[in-house]
Scaffold this motif. Sequence first.
Motif, PDB file in Angstrom:
ATOM      1  N   UNK A 142       0.776  -1.052  -0.036  1.00 36.61           N
ATOM      2  CA  UNK A 142       0.041   0.192   0.048  1.00 36.61           C
ATOM      3  C   UNK A 142       0.929   1.289   0.247  1.00 36.61           C
ATOM      4  N   UNK A 143       0.724   2.193  -0.931  1.00 36.29           N
ATOM      5  CA  UNK A 143       1.489   3.337  -0.906  1.00 36.29           C
ATOM      6  C   UNK A 143       0.508   4.397  -0.557  1.00 36.29           C
ATOM      7  N   UNK A 144       1.135   5.440   0.130  1.00 38.81           N
ATOM      8  CA  UNK A 144       0.372   6.650   0.773  1.00 38.81           C
ATOM      9  C   UNK A 144       1.308   7.873   0.971  1.00 38.81           C
ATOM     10  N   UNK A 169      -2.627   4.159  -3.931  1.00 37.26           N
ATOM     11  CA  UNK A 169      -2.420   3.105  -4.596  1.00 37.26           C
ATOM     12  C   UNK A 169      -3.717   2.330  -4.911  1.00 37.26           C
ATOM     13  N   UNK A 170      -4.105   1.791  -5.917  1.00 35.03           N
ATOM     14  CA  UNK A 170      -5.300   0.986  -5.925  1.00 35.03           C
ATOM     15  C   UNK A 170      -5.116  -0.435  -5.316  1.00 35.03           C
ATOM     16  N   UNK A 316      -3.466   6.178 -10.559  1.00 40.91           N
ATOM     17  CA  UNK A 316      -3.036   5.742 -11.530  1.00 40.91           C
ATOM     18  C   UNK A 316      -2.293   4.278 -11.087  1.00 40.91           C
ATOM     19  N   UNK A 317      -2.248   3.303 -11.891  1.00 43.92           N
ATOM     20  CA  UNK A 317      -1.527   1.900 -11.976  1.00 43.92           C
ATOM     21  C   UNK A 317      -1.252   1.452 -13.177  1.00 43.92           C
ATOM     22  N   UNK A 359      -9.353   4.415  -0.702  1.00 47.24           N
ATOM     23  CA  UNK A 359      -8.179   5.067  -0.655  1.00 47.24           C
ATOM     24  C   UNK A 359      -8.269   5.539   1.064  1.00 47.24           C
ATOM     25  N   UNK A 360      -7.920   4.815   1.891  1.00 46.16           N
ATOM     26  CA  UNK A 360      -8.019   5.035   3.385  1.00 46.16           C
ATOM     27  C   UNK A 360      -7.168   6.077   3.637  1.00 46.16           C
TER      28      UNK A 360
END
Length: 364
Positions: A142-144, A169-170, A316-317, A359-360
């Motif tokens: 997970x990216x943030x 990130x999705x 985006x991914x 998207x937490x």
Amino acid sequence: MHAAAFSPRGGVVPKTTRLRGQSIIEYVLIIAVIGLVIVFAGPGVAGAIRNQFNLVCNTLDSGTSGGIEGGGASGGGSAGADSAIVQTAVAKDAKDWTLDEQKAVAEDIAAKGEASPAYAKAKAAMDAGTEFSMKLTNSDILKYRIIGINHDDLADGSGKAGLTFLTTSPTISSYMCYKGSKSNAGGWEKSELRQKMNSGEIWNLMPTEFQGKVKRVKKLTNNAGSGEEILGDEENKNISATATLDKLFLLSYSEIVPAAHGEGEIIPSLPGTPIGGPTHNWAYKYPWTSSEGTQYEAFQGKVTERYSNNACLQLDSEGFRWEWWERTVNPCSSTGFLNVDANGNPSDSCDQKASLYVCPAWCF
């Protein structure tokens, strides 16, 4: 057991304090080493050592007060290990901050504001969109990023959370409400997605190290629902936002977009109205849409379109763009919640039974 020492004048002899004289010797020796390196190794190496010297000095100072062992940190700031962690974070690239460093920086900023030594670096990371990452319990990454500084109110009323983060990130997807749900009545508060994010399967995806650092915060939302079918048009207009206390949460429409237009301003079109047909701004027709929090600092000057595309909101991914949920109910319908569409339009909406990316957001 040792007997206490008594003064001839009566009373217990006060315990003497021991000065840290060795700290002065350490400073002198380190300065001497830097001087030799400047002569023989050149300015590049000397600069690197000088930075480490500053870090050592700050760390030593954080553990002393006036050179007396056991003294607290001066100025009322954080002391000991926390201060050392902040200094370590300041000395490195923000993208390399660990969870411990992110938490320490957040708490230091919450306590000191712009006076925190980490404030400038955290703000620069926010402005640049610097991404962090962590591995979830299912091994997904997970990216943030940072989106807010001293923005959210802590649930216990003690002040602000130093940093607010948003997933970029999705990685996680979910429906908003159970497939048998027929309306958005109850809003974010009663949604199944909120339950999953705060105690259910999405919360359980978060590593234990992360869970122990999250601060519960107060989020304002229309938790009644929307649409004439539920409330009638006049009641829908006069809804008041109410608070939930959340560890993980979704962003609201008003936390993404700029402050509302003036009353009665006409704009070309809105979701749920004929294309090109003039209509009043949501802020006028549905005032509660402007009462679910204020725009996060990371979006200021970058999210400029309330009903159109914003590049900085695109998820985006691998060459694809995806839609992601907001916690705001669709103002124009009794079914559905708002979402950010693939082009970064924050006023799109989708039925609550649909599955979109989640998207937490959270605070340290």
